[in-house]
Design a protein around this motif. Structure first.
Motif, short mmCIF file in Angstrom:
data_model
loop_
_atom_site.label_atom_id
_atom_site.label_comp_id
_atom_site.label_asym_id
_atom_site.label_seq_id
_atom_site.Cartn_x
_atom_site.Cartn_y
_atom_site.Cartn_z
N LYS A 44 -20.93 12.75 -9.05
CA LYS A 44 -19.52 12.88 -9.36
C LYS A 44 -18.92 11.49 -9.48
CE LYS A 44 -15.26 15.07 -8.01
NZ LYS A 44 -14.53 15.83 -7.02
N GLU A 45 -18.33 11.25 -10.63
CA GLU A 45 -17.73 9.95 -10.88
C GLU A 45 -16.43 9.81 -10.10
OE1 GLU A 45 -16.61 7.60 -14.79
OE2 GLU A 45 -18.37 8.87 -15.03
N LYS A 46 -16.27 8.66 -9.48
CA LYS A 46 -15.06 8.42 -8.71
C LYS A 46 -13.91 8.08 -9.66
CE LYS A 46 -13.41 5.67 -4.86
NZ LYS A 46 -13.70 4.55 -3.97
N GLU A 47 -12.76 8.71 -9.40
CA GLU A 47 -11.60 8.44 -10.25
C GLU A 47 -11.09 7.03 -10.00
OE1 GLU A 47 -8.30 11.05 -10.66
OE2 GLU A 47 -9.58 12.80 -10.34
N ILE A 48 -10.71 6.37 -11.07
CA ILE A 48 -10.18 5.03 -10.95
C ILE A 48 -8.70 5.15 -10.62
CG2 ILE A 48 -9.70 2.88 -12.18
CD1 ILE A 48 -12.17 3.48 -13.89
N GLU A 49 -8.32 4.49 -9.55
CA GLU A 49 -6.92 4.55 -9.12
C GLU A 49 -6.24 3.23 -9.46
OE1 GLU A 49 -4.67 5.11 -4.94
OE2 GLU A 49 -6.35 6.46 -5.35
N LYS A 50 -5.12 3.35 -10.09
CA LYS A 50 -4.38 2.18 -10.54
C LYS A 50 -3.64 1.54 -9.36
CE LYS A 50 -1.80 1.18 -14.64
NZ LYS A 50 -0.94 1.63 -15.69
N LYS A 51 -3.70 0.21 -9.27
CA LYS A 51 -3.01 -0.48 -8.17
C LYS A 51 -1.65 -0.99 -8.59
CE LYS A 51 -6.77 -1.99 -5.29
NZ LYS A 51 -7.19 -3.02 -4.39
N TYR A 52 -1.50 -1.39 -9.85
CA TYR A 52 -0.25 -1.98 -10.32
C TYR A 52 0.26 -1.23 -11.55
CZ TYR A 52 -1.52 -5.79 -7.22
OH TYR A 52 -1.87 -6.53 -6.12
N PHE A 53 1.58 -1.12 -11.62
CA PHE A 53 2.22 -0.43 -12.72
C PHE A 53 3.25 -1.37 -13.34
CE2 PHE A 53 0.77 2.58 -9.62
CZ PHE A 53 0.21 3.60 -10.38
N THR A 54 3.45 -1.25 -14.64
CA THR A 54 4.43 -2.08 -15.33
C THR A 54 5.82 -1.51 -15.11
OG1 THR A 54 4.34 -0.83 -17.39
CG2 THR A 54 2.76 -2.64 -17.14
N ILE A 55 6.82 -2.32 -15.39
CA ILE A 55 8.20 -1.87 -15.25
C ILE A 55 8.49 -0.72 -16.22
CG2 ILE A 55 9.19 -3.57 -16.82
CD1 ILE A 55 11.56 -3.77 -14.80
N GLY A 56 7.84 -0.75 -17.38
CA GLY A 56 8.01 0.32 -18.36
C GLY A 56 7.48 1.65 -17.85
N GLU A 57 6.35 1.61 -17.17
CA GLU A 57 5.78 2.84 -16.61
C GLU A 57 6.68 3.41 -15.52
OE1 GLU A 57 0.99 2.11 -17.13
OE2 GLU A 57 2.04 1.06 -15.51
N VAL A 58 7.23 2.53 -14.70
CA VAL A 58 8.13 2.97 -13.63
C VAL A 58 9.40 3.56 -14.23
CG1 VAL A 58 9.46 2.24 -11.62
CG2 VAL A 58 7.20 1.26 -12.02
N ALA A 59 9.94 2.89 -15.25
CA ALA A 59 11.16 3.37 -15.90
C ALA A 59 10.92 4.73 -16.57
CB ALA A 59 11.64 2.34 -16.92
N ASP A 60 9.79 4.89 -17.22
CA ASP A 60 9.48 6.17 -17.87
C ASP A 60 9.35 7.30 -16.84
OD1 ASP A 60 9.51 5.04 -20.38
OD2 ASP A 60 7.32 4.84 -20.51
N GLU A 61 8.75 6.99 -15.71
CA GLU A 61 8.57 8.00 -14.67
C GLU A 61 9.92 8.50 -14.14
OE1 GLU A 61 6.46 8.38 -10.30
OE2 GLU A 61 5.62 6.97 -11.74
N LEU A 62 10.88 7.59 -14.04
CA LEU A 62 12.20 7.96 -13.53
C LEU A 62 13.18 8.36 -14.62
CD1 LEU A 62 12.66 5.21 -10.81
CD2 LEU A 62 12.17 7.62 -10.45
N GLY A 63 12.85 8.04 -15.86
CA GLY A 63 13.75 8.36 -16.96
C GLY A 63 14.96 7.45 -17.03
N VAL A 64 14.78 6.18 -16.67
CA VAL A 64 15.87 5.19 -16.71
C VAL A 64 15.42 3.99 -17.56
CG1 VAL A 64 16.80 5.86 -14.47
CG2 VAL A 64 15.13 4.03 -14.59
N ALA A 65 16.38 3.12 -17.85
CA ALA A 65 16.07 1.91 -18.61
C ALA A 65 15.44 0.86 -17.69
CB ALA A 65 17.35 1.35 -19.23
N THR A 66 14.61 0.02 -18.29
CA THR A 66 13.97 -1.04 -17.51
C THR A 66 15.01 -2.02 -16.96
OG1 THR A 66 13.59 -2.32 -19.52
CG2 THR A 66 11.78 -0.93 -18.76
N SER A 67 16.11 -2.19 -17.69
CA SER A 67 17.15 -3.11 -17.22
C SER A 67 17.76 -2.63 -15.91
CB SER A 67 18.23 -3.28 -18.29
OG SER A 67 18.82 -2.03 -18.59
#
Length: 112
Positions: free
Chosen positions: A4-27
């Motif tokens: 079974k292949e181990k899932e790769i877990e992301k350590k860092y996220f960009t500001i764009g990814e965070v903004a998309d997750e919350l539905g707000v602007a990066t600013s």
């Protein structure tokens, strides 16, 4: 037993990814970074923000207080200063309940 292949877990996220997750602007996230001490993303050599899961949790806490509960920025700062752990636990509980609700709605649609 198959490998079974181990899932790769992301350590860092960009500001764009965070903004998309919350539905707000990066600013808005950049603004909150200056207003709240609990948001401290790392910056790479180019100056790009790298958010950890802890940073994202803190941004979600601020989002919940300001956008969903209607706190002023000063009110949110005071609330976080008084008991950040209780506030964080409350946000995590609400997110968990939203996931359960979403699952139940999907299940109900499949049964109909």
């Amino acid at each position: 037993m198959p490998y079974k292949e181990k899932e790769i877990e992301k350590k860092y996220f960009t500001i764009g990814e965070v903004a998309d997750e919350l539905g707000v602007a990066t600013s808005l996230i950049r603004f909150w970074e200056g207003e709240f001490d609990i948001i401290k993303p790392k910056k790479n050599r180019k100056g790009n923000r790298q958010f950890t899961k802890e940073d994202i949790k803190n941004v979600k806490l601020i989002y919940y207080l300001v956008k969903e509960k209607g706190f002023t920025l000063q009110g949110a700062r005071d609330f976080i200063k008084n008991d950040v752990d209780a506030a964080t636990n409350k946000v995590e509980l609400i997110e968990s309940l939203k996931k359960v609700r979403s699952f139940l709605v999907t299940l109900k649609q499949q049964l109909d």
